[in-house]
Scaffold this motif. Structure first.
Motif, PDB file in Angstrom:
ATOM      1  N   SER A  61       0.860  -1.179   0.000  1.00 66.06           N
ATOM      2  CA  SER A  61       0.000   0.000   0.000  1.00 66.06           C
ATOM      3  C   SER A  61       0.898   1.231   0.000  1.00 66.06           C
ATOM      4  O   SER A  61       2.125   1.114   0.036  1.00 66.06           O
ATOM      5  CB  SER A  61      -0.896   0.000   1.239  1.00 66.06           C
ATOM      6  N   GLU A  62       0.302   2.391   0.026  1.00 67.99           N
ATOM      7  CA  GLU A  62       1.113   3.605   0.082  1.00 67.99           C
ATOM      8  C   GLU A  62       1.840   3.734   1.413  1.00 67.99           C
ATOM      9  O   GLU A  62       2.750   4.540   1.557  1.00 67.99           O
ATOM     10  CB  GLU A  62       0.248   4.840  -0.178  1.00 67.99           C
ATOM     11  N   ARG A 119      -5.810  -8.727  -3.260  1.00 72.56           N
ATOM     12  CA  ARG A 119      -5.944  -8.530  -1.811  1.00 72.56           C
ATOM     13  C   ARG A 119      -4.680  -9.034  -1.122  1.00 72.56           C
ATOM     14  O   ARG A 119      -4.023  -9.956  -1.605  1.00 72.56           O
ATOM     15  CB  ARG A 119      -7.138  -9.305  -1.240  1.00 72.56           C
ATOM     16  N   ASP A 135      -0.764  -1.153   8.257  1.00 74.21           N
ATOM     17  CA  ASP A 135      -1.605  -1.547   7.125  1.00 74.21           C
ATOM     18  C   ASP A 135      -1.501  -3.068   6.959  1.00 74.21           C
ATOM     19  O   ASP A 135      -0.735  -3.541   6.132  1.00 74.21           O
ATOM     20  CB  ASP A 135      -1.043  -0.857   5.880  1.00 74.21           C
ATOM     21  N   GLY A 138      -5.569  -5.297   2.992  1.00 78.71           N
ATOM     22  CA  GLY A 138      -6.114  -4.307   2.082  1.00 78.71           C
ATOM     23  C   GLY A 138      -6.121  -4.764   0.650  1.00 78.71           C
ATOM     24  O   GLY A 138      -5.899  -5.936   0.342  1.00 78.71           O
ATOM     25  N   LEU A 140      -4.826  -4.614  -3.340  1.00 76.25           N
ATOM     26  CA  LEU A 140      -3.675  -4.408  -4.214  1.00 76.25           C
ATOM     27  C   LEU A 140      -4.179  -3.835  -5.543  1.00 76.25           C
ATOM     28  O   LEU A 140      -5.299  -4.137  -5.963  1.00 76.25           O
ATOM     29  CB  LEU A 140      -2.956  -5.735  -4.478  1.00 76.25           C
TER      30      LEU A 140
END
Length: 146
Positions: A61-62, A119, A135, A138, A140
């Motif tokens: 994630s970021e 995911r 995180d 989440g 992708l």
């Protein structure tokens, strides 16, 4: 019981046809199924992303990245690997000492004849304060037509 001579060729022909059908059926069951290639769209070192399989490093994630990945399995429905987790939520401490983590990729979606994991879920032993902001699961990114 002995068959009349006139029926023998027909019976032999039927038996041969049944034998061929059985062989064809067995071949169909044992023939290898061509599997769809499975990728992850990896943004590590490439802001546009690239199709990758078993990457040594992966942007989740970021806020989170895993590096030093060793993949135990890859597809068709999920991938599992171990590596080192770090992210903005644990800086500056985890920059030099990332956390050991197990990463599971799942939810394959098709794209142009290939499949892409969309995911992720991470298991790692984190301090409680960091666990709240980490995180750990989440979505992708997946490739899209422009």
């Amino acid at each position: 019981m002995r068959l009349p001579a006139a029926l023998r060729p027909a019976v032999l022909l039927c038996l041969a046809a049944l034998g061929l059908a059985a062989c064809a059926s067995q071949a169909a069951r044992t023939a290898p199924v061509e599997e769809t290639p499975i990728y992850v769209l990896n943004l590590y070192g490439d802001e546009n992303g690239r199709s990758d399989q078993r990457p040594p490093a992966l942007v989740l994630s970021e806020f989170s990245t895993v590096s030093g990945m060793s993949w135990q399995s890859w597809g068709p429905g999920r991938a599992v690997g171990v590596g080192r987790l770090s992210g903005t939520w644990c800086l500056p401490r985890c920059q030099n000492h990332p956390y050991n983590a197990t990463v599971t990729l799942s939810n394959v979606v098709p794209y142009r004849g290939d499949g892409y994991f969309t995911r992720y879920a991470v298991k790692a032993h984190l301090p409680p304060a960091e666990r709240k902001t980490a995180d750990l699961k989440g979505a992708l990114p997946a490739p899209q037509d422009e």
